[in-house]
Design a protein around this motif. Structure first.
Motif, PDB file in Angstrom:
ATOM      1  N   LEU A 117     -27.427  35.474 -70.663  1.00  0.00           N
ATOM      2  CA  LEU A 117     -28.734  34.812 -70.613  1.00  0.00           C
ATOM      3  C   LEU A 117     -29.862  35.834 -70.465  1.00  0.00           C
ATOM      4  CD1 LEU A 117     -27.784  31.734 -68.396  1.00  0.00           C
ATOM      5  CD2 LEU A 117     -28.250  31.753 -70.862  1.00  0.00           C
ATOM      6  N   ILE A 118     -29.638  36.859 -69.649  1.00  0.00           N
ATOM      7  CA  ILE A 118     -30.655  37.894 -69.463  1.00  0.00           C
ATOM      8  C   ILE A 118     -30.822  38.690 -70.758  1.00  0.00           C
ATOM      9  CG2 ILE A 118     -31.311  39.949 -68.138  1.00  0.00           C
ATOM     10  CD1 ILE A 118     -29.467  38.669 -65.857  1.00  0.00           C
ATOM     11  N   HIS A 119     -29.704  39.011 -71.395  1.00  0.00           N
ATOM     12  CA  HIS A 119     -29.722  39.712 -72.685  1.00  0.00           C
ATOM     13  C   HIS A 119     -30.541  38.921 -73.711  1.00  0.00           C
ATOM     14  CE1 HIS A 119     -27.919  42.080 -76.047  1.00  0.00           C
ATOM     15  NE2 HIS A 119     -28.126  40.957 -76.680  1.00  0.00           N
ATOM     16  N   GLU A 120     -30.253  37.623 -73.804  1.00  0.00           N
ATOM     17  CA  GLU A 120     -30.949  36.776 -74.795  1.00  0.00           C
ATOM     18  C   GLU A 120     -32.456  36.729 -74.507  1.00  0.00           C
ATOM     19  OE1 GLU A 120     -29.607  35.707 -77.447  1.00  0.00           O
ATOM     20  OE2 GLU A 120     -27.472  35.958 -76.969  1.00  0.00           O
ATOM     21  N   TYR A 121     -32.800  36.672 -73.231  1.00  0.00           N
ATOM     22  CA  TYR A 121     -34.225  36.649 -72.858  1.00  0.00           C
ATOM     23  C   TYR A 121     -34.920  37.944 -73.312  1.00  0.00           C
ATOM     24  CZ  TYR A 121     -38.436  37.120 -70.042  1.00  0.00           C
ATOM     25  OH  TYR A 121     -39.724  37.348 -69.641  1.00  0.00           O
ATOM     26  N   TYR A 122     -34.306  39.077 -72.970  1.00  0.00           N
ATOM     27  CA  TYR A 122     -34.882  40.373 -73.374  1.00  0.00           C
ATOM     28  C   TYR A 122     -35.029  40.442 -74.898  1.00  0.00           C
ATOM     29  CZ  TYR A 122     -34.123  42.591 -68.722  1.00  0.00           C
ATOM     30  OH  TYR A 122     -34.162  42.935 -67.395  1.00  0.00           O
ATOM     31  N   MET A 123     -33.976  40.040 -75.607  1.00  0.00           N
ATOM     32  CA  MET A 123     -33.998  40.079 -77.077  1.00  0.00           C
ATOM     33  C   MET A 123     -35.156  39.240 -77.610  1.00  0.00           C
ATOM     34  SD  MET A 123     -31.967  41.752 -79.010  1.00  0.00           S
ATOM     35  CE  MET A 123     -30.534  42.786 -78.887  1.00  0.00           C
TER      36      MET A 123
END
Ligand SMILES: *Cc1c(COP(=O)(O)O)cnc(C)c1O
Length: 382
Positions: free
Chosen positions: A263-269
C-alpha cells in the motif's frame, strides 16, 4: 531531530515473546530445535524449496553455498557490482574471484547479456541478486547457466516472499539465500536460510557436514553411524532456536506485512508518476511477471548533487531517506581487485543517483501522507 520518521522500523506481530517463552520452556536453546523445524517446514512448503537449512545470516548462507559447490582458488563467480559486500566476500573467502557484471538500468538487477559476456573457462557459478525484492530475469539466467554448466545461487536476501513468473525467489536457482536481518521485511534480528533446490545426494551430504562443523553428526543423529567424527571442512551456521521462535511469529504474518508495504509502495508510485513523466526523476520498475515483496522503494535522480539536495531537504523536514550501495567494483576493496572507476557506468550511476524512501509495515497513514506531501513540495521546487 528526535522525532524523525525513520527509514525502517521492525514490525512486531505480538506473538514473538510468547514463542520465545515457549522455546525457553522446551529447554533447547541451541540450533535445530522445535522452532527451527517449524520455520524450515514453513519456508520449504510455502516457497516450494528443496532442502532448507536455517543459518545465522544470509552472509553465512552465501558462504555455505560457496563451500558446498567446492569453490577453489582460480574459480570465478559472476555477480552484479551493485550489491552488498557479502555476495563477493563469500567468493573471496574461498580464494576465488568475484567477477562483476553490469546492471539493467530499469531494475538495477544483473544484465543477462553482460553476464553472458563475462563467462570464462574458469567460471563456476552465478549469483544473481534480486535488488529491492524484484526478481532478476531468471529464465534467461538459468538458460545461460545450463548452457555453460554453471551453478546459480540466488542472493534472495532482499526478496523473501517475492515471485518470478509464479515461482518464489530462492526456489529457481540451484540454491537460494535468504536474510532475516533486522533491516529486512521478516526478521529475527540476525538470521538467514539456505535453500538447496537440486536433489543431489552428494551435495546434500556435504551441506550436512559443513554446517555440523565438518563432522558427520547428521548421519549419527539419523542413526546411520555409531559415532560421529571429523570428515570434511565446516563451520557453525545454525541459529539459536530462540531466534527461530521470533522468526516463526514473523513468518505467520508474512502476507500482512507484504500487503502493508504494498500500500505504501502504491501510494509513492501514484504521487510520483507525474514527476517521472516530466523526467525530473526515474521511478523503480517491477517488470511484468515479477511480484515484489516491496522491500525497497527507490527513485533515481539525474545526478548525484540533486539526489543529495533532496535527501538533505527531506532530513530537514524530519524524514529519513537513504542512499544505497557503493558499487563493489568502485569500492576500496574492488579497486584492490583491479577494477577502476568507469568500468561499470550504470552501476556507478545507480550508486550516485538513488534514494530510498521510508518503508515499513506499521507506518501510519499520517506519516505516509506527510512524506508524500513534503517530497512533492521539494520536487516542485527543484
Ligand atoms: C542484507 C543483504 C545481505 C546480507 O544479509 P545478512 O543476513 O545481514 O547477512 C546479502 N546480500 C544482500 C543483497 C542483502 O541485501
Amino acid at each position: 531531530m528526535n522525532n524523525m520518521i525513520p527509514y525502517h522500523r521492525v514490525y512486531n506481530t505480538g506473538k514473538e515473546i510468547e514463542y520465545v517463552n515457549d522455546c525457553i520452556k522446551r529447554g533447547q536453546l541451541s540450533g535445530d530445535g522445535h522452532y527451527t523445524r517449524l520455520v524450515e517446514g514453513f519456508l520449504s512448503g510455502r516457497f516450494n524449496l528443496g532442502k532448507v537449512y536455517m543459518t545465522t545470516s544470509a552472509t553465512h548462507a552465501l558462504e555455505m553455498a560457496m563451500l558446498i559447490i567446492d569453490l577453489k582458488p582460480g574459480d570465478e563467480v559472476i555477480m552484479p557490482s551493485f550489491t552488498f559486500s557479502s555476495t563477493a566476500n563469500a567468493v573471496l573467502l574461498r580464494g576465488a574471484k568475484p567477477v562483476f557484471a553490469e546492471i539493467d538500468e530499469n531494475t538495477l538487477n544483473i544484465d543477462p547479456a553482460d553476464l553472458e559476456n563475462r563467462i570464462s573457462k574458469n567460471t563456476k557459478a552465478i549469483i544473481p541478486v534480486h535488488y529491492a525484492g524484484v526478481s532478476c530475469e531468471m529464465d534467461r539466467i538459468m538458460k545461460v547457466a545450463e548452457g555453460a554448466g554453471l551453478y546459480v545461487v540466488e542472493d534472495s536476501a532482499q526478496a523473501v516472499n517475492s515471485r518470478y513468473k509464479g515461482k518464489y525467489s530462492g526456489s529457481i536457482g540451484h540454491m537460494g539465500c535468504y536474510s532475516f536481518h533486522g533491516t529486512k521485511n521478516y526478521t529475527c534480528g540476525e538470521g538467514g536460510a539456505l535453500a538447496i533446490n537440486i536433489n543431489c545426494s552428494d551435495l546434500l551430504e556435504r551441506a550436512d557436514c559443513i554446517r555440523e562443523k565438518g563432522t558427520d553428526r547428521s548421519k549419527f543423529l539419523r542413526g546411520e553411524v555409531d559415532s560421529y567424527s571429523w570428515v570434511d571442512i565446516g563451520s557453525s551456521y545454525s541459529p539459536s532456536d530462540i531466534l527461530m521462535a521470533i522468526l516463526y511469529a514473523q513468518l505467520e504474518h508474512m502476507d500482512v506485512i507484504r500487503e502493508r508495504r504494498r500500500l505504501i509502495h502504491e501510494y509513492y508510485m501514484g504521487i510520483l508518476k507525474r514527476y517521472a513523466e516530466k523526467s525530473l526523476i526515474k521511478l523503480m520498475e517491477i517488470p511484468l511477471g515479477c511480484e515484489s515483496n516491496y522491500h525497497i522503494f527507490y527513485l533515481l535522480f539525474k545526478d548525484e548533487s540533486t539526489r543529495n539536495i533532496v535527501k538533505e531537504k527531506l532530513s530537514d523536514r524530519g524524514i529519513t531517506a537513504l542512499t544505497h550501495f557503493v558499487p563493489l567494483h568502485d569500492s576500496i576493496m574492488g579497486r584492490s581487485l583491479g577494477y577502476r572507476q568507469g568500468d561499470l557506468k550504470k552501476s556507478e550511476l545507480a550508486g550516485k543517483c538513488l534514494l530510498r524512501l521510508p518503508l515499513y509495515s506499521d507506518m501510519s497513514v499520517v506519516d505516509m501522507y506527510y512524506i508524500g506531501e513534503q517530497l512533492m513540495d521539494i520536487l516542485e521546487g527543484l
